[in-house]
Design an enzyme around this catalytic site. Structure first.
Site, PDB file in Angstrom:
ATOM      1  N   ALA A  65     106.794 -77.860 124.311  1.00 19.67           N
ATOM      2  CA  ALA A  65     107.290 -76.604 123.761  1.00 19.67           C
ATOM      3  C   ALA A  65     107.773 -75.755 124.936  1.00 19.67           C
ATOM      4  O   ALA A  65     107.359 -75.969 126.075  1.00 19.67           O
ATOM      5  CB  ALA A  65     106.166 -75.889 123.036  1.00 19.67           C
ATOM      6  N   GLU A 112     104.231 -85.069 120.970  1.00 15.61           N
ATOM      7  CA  GLU A 112     103.896 -84.891 119.541  1.00 15.61           C
ATOM      8  C   GLU A 112     105.090 -85.203 118.640  1.00 15.61           C
ATOM      9  O   GLU A 112     104.950 -85.830 117.595  1.00 15.61           O
ATOM     10  CB  GLU A 112     103.390 -83.452 119.308  1.00 15.61           C
ATOM     11  CG  GLU A 112     102.015 -83.237 119.938  1.00 15.61           C
ATOM     12  CD  GLU A 112     101.581 -81.779 119.978  1.00 15.61           C
ATOM     13  OE1 GLU A 112     102.371 -80.936 120.449  1.00 15.61           O
ATOM     14  OE2 GLU A 112     100.467 -81.470 119.527  1.00 15.61           O
ATOM     15  N   GLU A 132      98.505 -79.510 127.493  1.00 15.04           N
ATOM     16  CA  GLU A 132      98.354 -78.112 127.053  1.00 15.04           C
ATOM     17  C   GLU A 132      97.110 -77.449 127.632  1.00 15.04           C
ATOM     18  O   GLU A 132      97.091 -76.243 127.867  1.00 15.04           O
ATOM     19  CB  GLU A 132      98.288 -78.047 125.515  1.00 15.04           C
ATOM     20  CG  GLU A 132      99.608 -78.334 124.810  1.00 15.04           C
ATOM     21  CD  GLU A 132      99.823 -79.801 124.481  1.00 15.04           C
ATOM     22  OE1 GLU A 132      99.198 -80.686 125.125  1.00 15.04           O
ATOM     23  OE2 GLU A 132     100.624 -80.075 123.571  1.00 15.04           O
TER      24      GLU A 132
HETATM   25  N1  CO8 Z   1     108.884 -75.050 128.975  1.00 13.62           N
HETATM   26  C1  CO8 Z   1     109.799 -74.291 129.608  1.00 13.62           C
HETATM   27  N2  CO8 Z   1     110.429 -74.710 130.714  1.00 13.62           N
HETATM   28  C2  CO8 Z   1     110.115 -75.897 131.213  1.00 13.62           C
HETATM   29  C3  CO8 Z   1     109.159 -76.733 130.598  1.00 13.62           C
HETATM   30  C4  CO8 Z   1     108.535 -76.272 129.416  1.00 13.62           C
HETATM   31  N3  CO8 Z   1     107.654 -77.020 128.739  1.00 13.62           N
HETATM   32  N4  CO8 Z   1     109.051 -77.865 131.325  1.00 13.62           N
HETATM   33  C5  CO8 Z   1     109.911 -77.747 132.347  1.00 13.62           C
HETATM   34  N5  CO8 Z   1     110.557 -76.568 132.301  1.00 13.62           N
HETATM   35  C6  CO8 Z   1     111.565 -76.039 133.197  1.00 13.62           C
HETATM   36  C7  CO8 Z   1     110.944 -75.568 134.506  1.00 13.62           C
HETATM   37  O1  CO8 Z   1     110.428 -74.265 134.379  1.00 13.62           O
HETATM   38  C8  CO8 Z   1     112.132 -75.634 135.438  1.00 13.62           C
HETATM   39  O2  CO8 Z   1     112.942 -74.526 135.197  1.00 13.62           O
HETATM   40  P1  CO8 Z   1     113.541 -73.669 136.451  1.00 13.62           P
HETATM   41  O3  CO8 Z   1     114.404 -74.648 137.175  1.00 13.62           O
HETATM   42  O4  CO8 Z   1     114.279 -72.577 135.801  1.00 13.62           O
HETATM   43  O5  CO8 Z   1     112.362 -73.252 137.254  1.00 13.62           O
HETATM   44  C9  CO8 Z   1     112.876 -76.868 134.933  1.00 13.62           C
HETATM   45  O6  CO8 Z   1     112.450 -77.072 133.593  1.00 13.62           O
HETATM   46  C10 CO8 Z   1     112.585 -78.122 135.726  1.00 13.62           C
HETATM   47  O7  CO8 Z   1     111.180 -78.294 135.745  1.00 13.62           O
HETATM   48  P2  CO8 Z   1     110.341 -78.520 137.087  1.00 13.62           P
HETATM   49  O8  CO8 Z   1     111.017 -77.844 138.246  1.00 13.62           O
HETATM   50  O9  CO8 Z   1     108.931 -78.139 136.804  1.00 13.62           O
HETATM   51  O10 CO8 Z   1     110.500 -80.095 137.233  1.00 13.62           O
HETATM   52  P3  CO8 Z   1     109.498 -81.095 137.983  1.00 13.62           P
HETATM   53  O11 CO8 Z   1     110.223 -82.395 138.028  1.00 13.62           O
HETATM   54  O12 CO8 Z   1     108.985 -80.510 139.243  1.00 13.62           O
HETATM   55  O13 CO8 Z   1     108.223 -81.217 137.009  1.00 13.62           O
HETATM   56  C11 CO8 Z   1     107.141 -81.495 134.846  1.00 13.62           C
HETATM   57  C12 CO8 Z   1     108.372 -81.812 135.730  1.00 13.62           C
HETATM   58  C13 CO8 Z   1     105.915 -82.186 135.435  1.00 13.62           C
HETATM   59  C14 CO8 Z   1     107.437 -82.028 133.469  1.00 13.62           C
HETATM   60  C15 CO8 Z   1     106.910 -79.951 134.828  1.00 13.62           C
HETATM   61  O14 CO8 Z   1     108.138 -79.321 134.502  1.00 13.62           O
HETATM   62  C16 CO8 Z   1     105.891 -79.513 133.807  1.00 13.62           C
HETATM   63  O15 CO8 Z   1     104.705 -79.642 134.043  1.00 13.62           O
HETATM   64  N6  CO8 Z   1     106.357 -78.983 132.651  1.00 13.62           N
HETATM   65  C17 CO8 Z   1     105.480 -78.424 131.639  1.00 13.62           C
HETATM   66  C18 CO8 Z   1     104.842 -79.539 130.820  1.00 13.62           C
HETATM   67  C19 CO8 Z   1     103.901 -78.944 129.807  1.00 13.62           C
HETATM   68  O16 CO8 Z   1     102.931 -78.289 130.128  1.00 13.62           O
HETATM   69  N7  CO8 Z   1     104.194 -79.178 128.528  1.00 13.62           N
HETATM   70  C20 CO8 Z   1     103.381 -78.674 127.429  1.00 13.62           C
HETATM   71  C21 CO8 Z   1     104.000 -77.396 126.917  1.00 13.62           C
HETATM   72  S1  CO8 Z   1     103.007 -76.587 125.694  1.00 13.62           S
HETATM   73  C22 CO8 Z   1     103.319 -77.468 124.268  1.00 13.62           C
HETATM   74  O17 CO8 Z   1     104.108 -78.368 124.234  1.00 13.62           O
HETATM   75  C23 CO8 Z   1     102.559 -77.016 123.034  1.00 13.62           C
HETATM   76  C24 CO8 Z   1     103.154 -77.653 121.775  1.00 13.62           C
HETATM   77  C25 CO8 Z   1     102.630 -76.928 120.582  1.00 13.62           C
HETATM   78  C26 CO8 Z   1     103.764 -76.658 119.606  1.00 13.62           C
HETATM   79  C27 CO8 Z   1     103.369 -75.742 118.523  1.00 13.62           C
HETATM   80  C28 CO8 Z   1     104.587 -75.108 117.892  1.00 13.62           C
HETATM   81  C29 CO8 Z   1     104.295 -73.843 117.261  1.00 13.62           C
END
Ligand code: CO8
Length: 258
Positions: A65, A112, A132
């Site tokens: 998300a 998911e 999460e």
């Molecule tokens: N949300 C928003 N932006 C994101 C997300 C995300 N989930 N993942 C990556 N990005 C963005 C980063 O902020 C970054 O943006 P910017 O360049 O502007 O800083 C860009 O994408 C590239 O990401 P990274 O620089 O972090 O890339 P890396 O290669 O270093 O890392 C990762 C990749 C490991 C995937 C890292 O981006 C990461 O950990 N992302 C978050 C993963 C995460 O925690 N996902 C779970 C999110 S919560 C969720 O999914 C709850 C679902 C419930 C749904 C219910 C609906 C109501």
């Protein structure tokens, strides 16, 4: 229809939806999940579509998300305007067969959504996780329910409580994905599977999907009774007559999806 965060195309009887938000690793913002729901609705309504492939980029199926969008939400706003009920669930509600073709990250909501599909084909580069807990929340789009059904309690607990990722090999061993292919072959393999499915009788494929999904919901005795009734009802279709007649006369079946 022109979308901003996804791309769609049709190849024969297969619809393809590609997440297209590279700047955020296909994070599932409101706009994206709304467009996804609209695209699925269009494919559902299109009688010429027999199967859908859902995919992302080489780097990310979807990194979850959109955290930046979620961070300031409060309980009442999430409860009253629940994006899960409104748009996310469109994948789980989709009645035709749908395959997730996953390369790179499938994290949080990305994992998911992949699990809401009927099966997952993974590239060697795929990484699955429910991170999460690192954000101070738990999975909210089915992760605590579908993951244990897919991989068993121990591994699901491990994934949800530690937030670690599993690679494609571990995911296949655990039963989360149906097969692993080289990254370059991912889309071709998914399209081949989708074309094979789309060539079958669509109503029979939809009933098969419904019956397999019932295995998640029902006890064995009820599930088997459900299966038997649906099996019997299939003898009211033209495609059953065609399929069996084709076999008996040693020719290929030409299903007419009715
Ligand atoms: N949300 C928003 N932006 C994101 C997300 C995300 N989930 N993942 C990556 N990005 C963005 C980063 O902020 C970054 O943006 P910017 O360049 O502007 O800083 C860009 O994408 C590239 O990401 P990274 O620089 O972090 O890339 P890396 O290669 O270093 O890392 C990762 C990749 C490991 C995937 C890292 O981006 C990461 O950990 N992302 C978050 C993963 C995460 O925690 N996902 C779970 C999110 S919560 C969720 O999914 C709850 C679902 C419930 C749904 C219910 C609906 C109501």
């Amino acid at each position: 229809m022109a979308y901003k965060t996804i791309q769609t195309k049709t190849e024969g009887r297969v619809g393809v939806i590609t997440f297209d938000r590279p700047s955020a690793l296909n994070a599932l913002c409101d706009e994206l999940t709304t467009e996804l729901a609209a695209a699925l609705e269009a494919f559902e309504a299109d009688e010429d579509i027999g199967c859908v492939v859902l995919t992302g980029s080489a780097k990310a199926f979807a990194a979850g998300a959109d955290i930046k969008e979620l961070q300031d939400r409060d309980f009442v706003s999430l409860y009253m305007h629940d994006p899960f009920a409104k748009s996310w669930e469109s994948v789980a509600r989709f009645r035709k067969p749908i395959i997730a073709a996953v390369a790179g990250y499938a994290l949080g909501g990305g994992c998911e959504i992949a699990m809401m599909c009927d099966f997952i084909i993974a590239a060697e580069t795929a990484k699955f996780g429910q991170p999460e807990i690192n954000l101070g929340v738990m999975p909210g789009a089915g992760g605590t329910q579908r993951l244990p059904r897919a991989v068993g309690k121990s591994k699901a607990m491990d994934m949800c409580l530690t937030g670690r990722m599993m690679n494609a090999e571990e995911a296949e061993r655990a039963g989360l994905v149906s097969r692993i292919v080289a990254a370059d072959d991912l889309l071709d393999t998914a399209m081949e599977a989708a074309e094979a499915i789309a060539a079958k009788s669509l109503p029979i494929a939809m009933m098969t999907k419904e019956a397999v999904n019932m295995a998640y919901e029902m006890g064995l005795t009820e599930g088997i009774r459900f299966e038997r009734r649906v099996f019997q009802s299939q003898f009211a279709t033209e495609d059953q007559k065609e399929g069996m007649a084709a076999f008996a006369s040693k020719r290929a079946a030409h299903f007419r999806h009715r």
